[in-house]
Design an enzyme around this catalytic site. Structure first.
Site, mmCIF file in Angstrom:
data_model
loop_
_atom_site.group_PDB
_atom_site.id
_atom_site.type_symbol
_atom_site.label_atom_id
_atom_site.label_comp_id
_atom_site.label_asym_id
_atom_site.label_seq_id
_atom_site.Cartn_x
_atom_site.Cartn_y
_atom_site.Cartn_z
ATOM 1 C CG ASP A 483 68.310 -4.165 -28.786
ATOM 2 O OD1 ASP A 483 68.909 -3.272 -28.172
ATOM 3 O OD2 ASP A 483 68.751 -5.315 -28.930
HETATM 4 C C1 GLC Z 1 66.756 -9.510 -28.343
HETATM 5 C C2 GLC Z 1 68.131 -9.015 -27.986
HETATM 6 C C3 GLC Z 1 68.160 -8.429 -26.606
HETATM 7 C C4 GLC Z 1 67.053 -7.454 -26.418
HETATM 8 C C5 GLC Z 1 65.713 -8.054 -26.793
HETATM 9 C C6 GLC Z 1 64.602 -7.053 -26.736
HETATM 10 O O1 GLC Z 1 66.469 -10.634 -27.596
HETATM 11 O O2 GLC Z 1 69.073 -10.039 -28.098
HETATM 12 O O3 GLC Z 1 69.393 -7.816 -26.359
HETATM 13 O O4 GLC Z 1 67.049 -7.059 -25.082
HETATM 14 O O5 GLC Z 1 65.775 -8.543 -28.095
HETATM 15 O O6 GLC Z 1 64.727 -6.099 -27.715
HETATM 16 C C1 GLC Z 2 65.789 -6.481 -33.787
HETATM 17 C C2 GLC Z 2 64.979 -7.471 -32.985
HETATM 18 C C3 GLC Z 2 65.385 -7.474 -31.554
HETATM 19 C C4 GLC Z 2 66.887 -7.585 -31.450
HETATM 20 C C5 GLC Z 2 67.551 -6.467 -32.277
HETATM 21 C C6 GLC Z 2 69.043 -6.460 -32.160
HETATM 22 O O1 GLC Z 2 65.513 -5.210 -33.380
HETATM 23 O O2 GLC Z 2 63.607 -7.200 -33.056
HETATM 24 O O3 GLC Z 2 64.753 -8.545 -30.884
HETATM 25 O O4 GLC Z 2 67.239 -7.450 -30.126
HETATM 26 O O5 GLC Z 2 67.165 -6.608 -33.600
HETATM 27 O O6 GLC Z 2 69.684 -7.239 -33.097
#
Ligand code: GLC
Ligand code: GLC
Length: 809
Positions: A483
């Site tokens: 993300d």
């Molecule tokens: C968080 C989110 C997931 C994403 C991950 C890496 O665990 O819940 O959807 O893939 O971060 O960014």
């Molecule tokens: C932030 C976090 C990630 C998560 C995302 C979505 O980017 O670092 O882990 O998946 O938020 O909420």
């Protein structure tokens, strides 16, 4: 250093000091009513939705830490203490907290008085039960006072922590011994209230926090407890609480127990009131009556035990390796159920007010619980699929109460569609329930647009294959699994979302990771379609073309590249100054079998070992980004070593386990697994800090000052993937469309193990022997004593018990 131990026979983690590095919590409840509970009885509870129906208040990020919960004060002469030590923090003579499956028992002893708090949420009920047992363990008579205490939340947790101009004037309660009713907003549109009761009359009560705690007091020194007792306050506005007082006299050796309950009651609109302004308590009284006696409490606890016993009996390992057995048989599966119930909503790191259900998160969670609760997995898949857009793209999130897509976040996370195939494929392999493919499912929640689920999966495939960039790789959109890799967003202003700022439909930025997913899940979909007699040649062509693009533009020489940014520059390659190698494409592409024949898969995993390995797990990338890069997005917003910027982001460590197993590297697969599996790192709890019985989302990486420190425990995709990695990739019990395949990939030193696994209604008792000390390969296979060609074991008759003997070599 440890702060407790595993009690395997009871399936409990026993915490032996209240001074854990962080509050170590448990989840009570498995249907609609939930409680988060720490080892000192901190926590909060809610009905269904942690934001909209919060029963008790909790202040995250507070000091002192973990100050709200379900505490009981014991006043013994001038000494005041709590069985769980908090919040008074009087030194106890003994303390323990047993976190079990859906229940917790906290015990403290002080000056010959013992107090034990047993807490759980009974099945089928909307309440938390707490039994307090106080015992006099000394030879003289004791007079004691006991005060349970909790603080109500005014239902909407977000509003509760911000809208004070209104909230400080609306709080309302009713008291009718032995219960305190919290009825804020019941006078207008709400049809629900909360009740905190005891199973016997109290000797005093308070409902005003100010009266109980004192204007400038603190829960560590409540005025009513330290002073002359409860004042009988009725709160009007301000902060409604429930505090009760019980005066006990205990002879030598005597003990007494009181059962408390905190219930959620809903009344139909026309039955809200008993008389003007007086709430209808009928349902509350019935709930109280159900748990008035110890035997009812015990029976409900026993029912909960049976529920877990039955649930976990579907996959049990007997390896003789204590740590492995406890992970596989108890804690990993337990955590999978918690992620099923909570998604990413409420933990001690997720406030319960933020995100709804994630599309990709929910699809992946499914991989870990599909064998436990296939029916609910089916329902979950259909719910998720209903939020897909007609073109195959998907809302990134949806609301659990309405099951509608979240328009604020929108779509454009281009890995999402393929996770739907991953989830549906896992469900089909587990259950063989082909009917799900014909189930009509709306697009964008519009029933007029309903199409069979299979059509949804085909559109996921098509969406990816028709959104390719200059190198024939999938366009990344707003982000893929990571993300924080936002290649089309370019956010320059604080407070903007990193994910949804800027254009998401960049025609250039591509993801090698999504390409790996496309190969893996595109093949899975083709297998499904082939089963249905469909022509899949076009699918296989698209998959082959993608594989070729990955091996060409996606290959950096020694590993798979991560992406191309919006300017067409490589992300995750040798020419990059920072972020030269990322873990995700190495895991996903090798799991997909890309480069297996050509040796590139093995080379990629070798690079992971060289560049990303640490004693606490594999970091996400290297070298970390030293600053924020506009063209890369959120990833560089994290200081080096944290979160997506080169922490051990545990979620993709099991991908490397699966990838190593794909290449037959049993020693290495297990080595990777054991570095981040909680039970194996219990001994470094003072460094790791989060609960040693569950996975955390991240562990600070080697570039962080506090290397090895974990955060975001409990709600993480790590748990589902770890279960896949250990149960399928290593132990090798793999559900396929046609039956069960046993293909272990284990350390050469493992001589034997057995697994009892429920599969499509039959029980398989599987024994694996490894006389030659190999890491993979099956030489002989016996089904009920008869020799069988190594490979898939056809589905056995439901209700039968099948014995399987596997000899490796
Ligand atoms: C968080 C989110 C997931 C994403 C991950 C890496 O665990 O819940 O959807 O893939 O971060 O960014
Ligand atoms: C932030 C976090 C990630 C998560 C995302 C979505 O980017 O670092 O882990 O998946 O938020 O909420």
């Amino acid at each position: 250093m440890r702060f407790g131990y595993f009690d395997d026979a009871r399936r409990e983690y026993v915490i032996t000091t209240p001074r854990t590095p962080l509050p170590w919590i448990n989840y009570l409840g498995c249907e609609d009513f939930f409680t988060l509970l720490s080892n000192t009885a901190g926590g909060y509870c809610f009905y269904r939705d942690a934001r909209l129906r919060r029963l008790t208040r909790y202040r995250y990020n507070n000091c002192p830490l973990d100050s709200e919960g379900f505490r009981v004060y014991i006043k013994d002469g001038d000494t005041v203490w709590n069985p769980g030590w908090q919040p008074v923090q009087t030194e106890l003579d003994s303390y323990s907290c047993r976190h079990g499956l859906g229940y917790t028992v906290i015990e403290g002893e002080k000056d010959g008085v013992g107090a034990r708090q047993e807490l759980f949420v009974p099945k089928g009920e909307l309440c938390l039960l707490i039994r307090l047992t106080v015992s006099n363990n000394c030879p003289v008579k004791r007079k004691l006072q006991v005060f349970p205490y909790l603080e109500f939340c005014l239902w909407d947790a977000m509003d509760d922590s911000s809208n004070f101009q209104r909230n400080l004037s609306i709080g309302e309660v009713e008291v009718k011994d032995p219960a305190i009713y919290h009825k804020t907003e019941y006078r207008e549109r709400r049809d629900h209230y909360a009740v905190f009761w005891a199973n016997r009359p109290f000797d005093g009560f308070d409902t005003s926090r100010e009266a109980f705690i004192g204007t400038y007091g603190s829960p560590a020194r409540p005025q009513a407890v330290f002073g002359g007792g409860c004042t009988g306050s009725i709160t009007h506005g301000w902060q409604p609480i429930a505090a009760e007082q019980f005066d006990l006299t205990l002879g030598p050796g005597d003990s007494e127990s009181i059962i408390f309950g905190l219930g959620y009651i809903e009344n139909p609109g026309d039955e809200k009131w008993e008389s003007t302004g007086v709430i209808n308590k009928k349902k509350a009284l019935a709930m109280m009556a159900r748990f008035a006696a110890d035997d009812a409490f015990d029976a409900a606890l026993e029912e909960l035990r049976q529920y877990w016993e039955e649930l976990l009996s579907g996959y049990q390992l007997y390896s003789g390796a204590q740590k492995l057995d406890r992970m596989v048989n108890v804690w990993n599966q337990y955590q999978c159920m918690v992620t099923f119930n909570m998604s990413r909503s409420a933990s001690y790191f997720e406030s319960g007010m933020g995100r709804g259900m994630g599309f990709r998160d929910s699809c992946q969670d499914l991989l870990g619980f599909v064998h436990l609760i296939p029916d609910r997995a089916r329902e979950r898949i259909l719910d998720i699929a209903a939020t897909q857009f007609p073109d195959g793209s998907a809302y990134h999130q949806y609301q659990p109460l309405t099951k509608k897509g979240n328009t604020a976040m929108g779509s454009g996370f281009n890995d999402d569609p393929l996770w739907l195939i991953a989830g549906a494929d896992a469900y089909l392999r587990e259950t063989g329930d082909w009917s799900i493919l014909d189930e009509p499912v709306p697009f964008d929640n519009d029933p007029a647009l309903a199409k069979p689920l299979l059509e949804h999966l085909l559109r996921s495939f098509r969406y990816t294959s028709s959104h390719l960039g200059p190198h024939g790789l999938p366009l990344i959109g707003r982000a893929d699994w990571n993300d924080c890799l936002n290649l089309n967003c370019f956010s320059e202003h604080p407070g903007e979302s990193f994910q949804i700022t800027g254009p998401s439909e960049g025609p250039v930025a591509e993801s090698v990771f999504i390409a790996g997913m496309f190969v893996k899940y595109g093949r899975a979909l083709a297998d499904i379609c082939r089963h249905r007699g469909m022509d899949v040649s076009y699918m296989m062509d698209a998959v082959a073309a993608m594989e070729a693009s990955v091996l060409d533009a996606g290959w950096d020489g020694d590993w798979f590249r991560r992406a191309f940014d919006a300017a067409g520059h490589v992300v995750g390659g040798k020419e990059c100054r920072e972020g030269q190698i990322f873990i995700e494409p190495q895991g996903m592409c090798v799991m997909a079998g890309i480069g297996k024949e050509t040796g590139q898969a093995a080379a990629a995993l070798e690079s992971v070992k060289e560049r990303l390995d640490t004693p606490f797990g594999i970091v996400l990338l290297d070298p970390p980004y030293s600053r924020y890069y506009l063209e890369l997005g959120e990833i560089g917003s994290y200081p080096p070593g944290y979160k997506e910027n080169a922490a051990v982001f545990c979620h993709n460590n099991p991908w490397i386990v699966c990838a190593e197993a794909e290449l037959g590297h049993g020693d290495r697969a297990f080595e990777v697994y054991r570095r981040f599996a909680p039970a194996y790192i219990e001994d470094i709890s003072e460094i790791h800090r989060t609960e040693p019985y569950v996975y955390s989302q991240m562990i600070a990486g080697k570039d962080a000052p506090d290397f090895g420190e974990a955060k975001n425990s409990w709600l993480t995709g790590t748990t589902a993937w770890s279960f896949v990695a250990i149960s399928q990739a290593i132990l090798g019990i793999k559900p396929t469309l046609d039956g069960l395949l046993i293909a272990p990939c284990i350390p050469a030193s493992v001589k034997s193990y057995s697994v009892k696994r429920r599969f499509r209604g039959a029980v398989y008792v599987i024994t694996v022997e490894n006389p030659l000390g190999v890491q993979h390969g099956v030489r002989e296979l016996y089904v009920n004593g008869a020799a069988h060609e190594p490979g898939v074991i056809p589905v056995q008759k439901a209700g039968s018990t099948v014995s399987i003997r596997v000899i490796m070599g």
